[in-house]
Write a protein that holds these residues in place. Structure first.
Motif, mmCIF file in Angstrom:
data_model
loop_
_atom_site.group_PDB
_atom_site.id
_atom_site.type_symbol
_atom_site.label_atom_id
_atom_site.label_comp_id
_atom_site.label_asym_id
_atom_site.label_seq_id
_atom_site.Cartn_x
_atom_site.Cartn_y
_atom_site.Cartn_z
ATOM 1 N N GLU A 277 0.813 -1.216 0.000
ATOM 2 C CA GLU A 277 0.000 0.000 0.000
ATOM 3 C C GLU A 277 0.850 1.272 0.000
ATOM 4 O O GLU A 277 0.335 2.360 0.286
ATOM 5 C CB GLU A 277 -0.887 0.039 1.251
ATOM 6 C CG GLU A 277 -1.504 -1.280 1.613
ATOM 7 C CD GLU A 277 -3.013 -1.209 1.547
ATOM 8 O OE1 GLU A 277 -3.571 -0.412 2.308
ATOM 9 O OE2 GLU A 277 -3.599 -1.934 0.715
ATOM 10 N N CYS A 278 2.159 1.137 -0.260
ATOM 11 C CA CYS A 278 3.084 2.275 -0.139
ATOM 12 C C CYS A 278 2.599 3.481 -0.949
ATOM 13 O O CYS A 278 2.247 3.350 -2.129
ATOM 14 C CB CYS A 278 4.482 1.855 -0.609
ATOM 15 S SG CYS A 278 5.663 3.216 -0.584
ATOM 16 N N GLY A 283 3.016 0.336 -4.204
ATOM 17 C CA GLY A 283 3.096 -1.103 -3.987
ATOM 18 C C GLY A 283 3.898 -1.840 -5.043
ATOM 19 O O GLY A 283 4.047 -3.059 -4.981
ATOM 20 N N THR A 284 4.435 -1.121 -6.031
ATOM 21 C CA THR A 284 5.187 -1.810 -7.089
ATOM 22 C C THR A 284 6.605 -2.149 -6.621
ATOM 23 O O THR A 284 7.285 -2.978 -7.209
ATOM 24 C CB THR A 284 5.337 -0.924 -8.342
ATOM 25 O OG1 THR A 284 6.072 0.258 -7.966
ATOM 26 C CG2 THR A 284 3.987 -0.521 -8.906
ATOM 27 N N GLY A 285 7.090 -1.424 -5.609
ATOM 28 C CA GLY A 285 8.464 -1.665 -5.134
ATOM 29 C C GLY A 285 9.501 -0.873 -5.905
ATOM 30 O O GLY A 285 10.682 -0.890 -5.579
ATOM 31 N N TRP A 286 9.080 -0.155 -6.965
ATOM 32 C CA TRP A 286 10.014 0.618 -7.793
ATOM 33 C C TRP A 286 9.561 2.058 -7.896
ATOM 34 O O TRP A 286 8.363 2.330 -7.827
ATOM 35 C CB TRP A 286 10.084 0.042 -9.218
ATOM 36 C CG TRP A 286 10.650 -1.335 -9.293
ATOM 37 C CD1 TRP A 286 9.943 -2.495 -9.387
ATOM 38 C CD2 TRP A 286 12.042 -1.701 -9.271
ATOM 39 N NE1 TRP A 286 10.796 -3.573 -9.431
ATOM 40 C CE2 TRP A 286 12.097 -3.115 -9.360
ATOM 41 C CE3 TRP A 286 13.242 -0.998 -9.192
ATOM 42 C CZ2 TRP A 286 13.293 -3.821 -9.383
ATOM 43 C CZ3 TRP A 286 14.443 -1.701 -9.202
ATOM 44 C CH2 TRP A 286 14.459 -3.097 -9.292
ATOM 45 N N LYS A 287 10.505 2.973 -8.075
ATOM 46 C CA LYS A 287 10.118 4.359 -8.315
ATOM 47 C C LYS A 287 10.979 4.934 -9.426
ATOM 48 O O LYS A 287 12.221 4.839 -9.392
ATOM 49 C CB LYS A 287 10.303 5.180 -7.036
ATOM 50 C CG LYS A 287 9.659 6.524 -7.113
ATOM 51 C CD LYS A 287 8.133 6.436 -7.106
ATOM 52 C CE LYS A 287 7.480 7.761 -7.480
ATOM 53 N NZ LYS A 287 6.030 7.635 -7.676
ATOM 54 N N GLU A 288 10.314 5.538 -10.420
ATOM 55 C CA GLU A 288 11.039 6.127 -11.539
ATOM 56 C C GLU A 288 11.737 7.402 -11.075
ATOM 57 O O GLU A 288 11.136 8.229 -10.401
ATOM 58 C CB GLU A 288 10.030 6.473 -12.642
ATOM 59 C CG GLU A 288 10.662 7.070 -13.868
ATOM 60 C CD GLU A 288 9.966 8.338 -14.327
ATOM 61 O OE1 GLU A 288 8.737 8.438 -14.229
ATOM 62 O OE2 GLU A 288 10.688 9.250 -14.769
ATOM 63 N N ILE A 289 13.021 7.531 -11.412
ATOM 64 C CA ILE A 289 13.710 8.774 -11.056
ATOM 65 C C ILE A 289 14.292 9.508 -12.268
ATOM 66 O O ILE A 289 14.647 10.663 -12.155
ATOM 67 C CB ILE A 289 14.829 8.549 -10.009
ATOM 68 C CG1 ILE A 289 15.812 7.499 -10.495
ATOM 69 C CG2 ILE A 289 14.248 8.195 -8.651
ATOM 70 C CD1 ILE A 289 17.096 7.516 -9.696
#
Ligand code: PHE
Length: 349
Positions: A277-278, A283-289
């Motif tokens: 639920e992040c 909840g994907t565990g990844w963040k685009e930077i």
């Protein structure tokens, strides 16, 4: 015409006035004041008494003038003496006692904003790899922001980059990529630069979006540049920033000015890729930077660089978003709320 006698008399009186001013400036205690009074006003040998004696030497028609001069001097002396007396009587200012056991007053020195600090950290990594730092305008023309980057008018890709227009042809830049064009117009390969700056988009603020944020653009152009260079450089950079263990992934993407294109994600450091639920990674565990890719040959043609001879790669990194992870902050909006309790925590160095 005053007689020579009267003129000398006047000069003497002027000299006494000067003397009076000089001496009274030095008076610090009642004893010195008495001496001064005596020197000027003593009945026996005071300056005024002597002058009054001299009055006798004047012809009757000059006597009143000479007498007035002496009187004026006498008044001035008296006024001054009174003022000095009053000054000496005034209660002395209490001496300030210094209590050496009290804690000192801590003054707050200003510090660079956390985003600025982080930008410098990123610049340092690129400077160490031989890049240089360039700059460009925040108000851009449609040509640099879009057209030269291969977004024709009415191209649907423009919809993703909606912003504030100043006129039909002038806008707040939506990314730092227009500076790529400005640099390539002036400078011929080899090019190795980073370009930090503010960008603007019609985004609703949330924990990972702001309508104004910072990007850092990178551009490398030379003979024989390949996607491997892009990947190697970005991997090296991200490991320097987040440590060797950071998980990175390249994901195919689309930008009109790069071909092929890739977005780069890092593992979500907010939840450690564990919270379904992040709020940060959904909840994907990844963040685009960052977005990146090989410079499209059409972009090279727009700036008169021969795409048969040269190739290159570029990237655009979201500085605020990356800083959020680097500093362990749960919401990007904190950076711009100007709460000093927040800002002051970053005086790291
Ligand atoms: N300008 C793109 C953006 O703002 C990022 C990007 C830069 C992509 C350079 C490719 C190359 O999303």
């Amino acid at each position: 015409m005053p007689s020579p006698n009267l003129r000398t008399f006047q000069n003497t009186i002027d000299a006494y006035k000067t003397k009076l001013a000089e001496q009274s400036a030095q008076i610090q205690d009642p004893k010195a004041l008495d001496e001064l009074r005596h020197q000027f006003l003593s009945r026996k040998r005071g300056y005024v008494t002597i002058l009054l004696e001299e009055l006798k030497t004047f012809a009757p028609e000059e006597k009143p003038t000479a007498g007035q001069l002496v009187n004026a001097l006498k008044n001035e002396i008296q006024e001054r003496l009174e003022a000095l007396e009053a000054r000496l009587k005034a209660p002395a200012k209490p001496k300030r006692e210094i209590d050496l056991t009290l804690p000192g007053e801590k003054r707050y020195r200003g510090v660079p904003h956390p985003i600025r600090l982080f930008q410098r950290e990123i610049e340092d990594i690129f400077l160490s790899m031989g890049f240089s730092v360039e700059d460009g305008p925040e108000i851009e023309t449609d040509y640099y922001n879009f057209e030269a980057l291969n977004f024709p008018p009415h191209h649907p890709a423009r919809d993703d980059w909606d912003t504030l227009y100043i006129t039909d042809k002038l806008l707040l830049r939506t990314h730092t990529s227009p500076v790529q064009i400005r640099v390539m117009e002036k400078q011929k390969p080899p090019i190795r630069i980073v370009l930090p700056g503010k960008v603007f988009r019609r985004d609703v603020p949330d924990p990972t979006h702001l309508p104004m944020f910072f990007q850092l653009e990178g551009l490398v152009v030379d003979e024989g540049i390949t996607f491997a260079h892009l990947k190697g450089t970005l991997e090296f950079f991200l490991k320097r920033l987040f440590g060797d263990k950071i998980k990175i992934r390249f994901r195919p993407s689309f930008f009109p000015f790069t071909e092929p294109s890739a977005e780069v994600d890092i593992e979500c450091l907010a939840c450690g890729a564990k919270d379904p639920e992040c709020r940060i990674c959904g909840g994907t565990g990844w963040k685009e930077i960052l977005g990146s890719g090989m410079v499209d040959p059409q972009v090279f043609k727009n700036v008169n660089i021969d795409p048969e001879k040269y190739s290159g790669w570029a990237f655009g990194l979201g500085i605020d978003r990356t800083a959020m992870f680097a500093y362990g902050i749960s919401d990007m909006r904190y950076f711009f709320e100007n709460d000093l309790r927040f800002i002051r925590q970053f005086d790291l160095k």
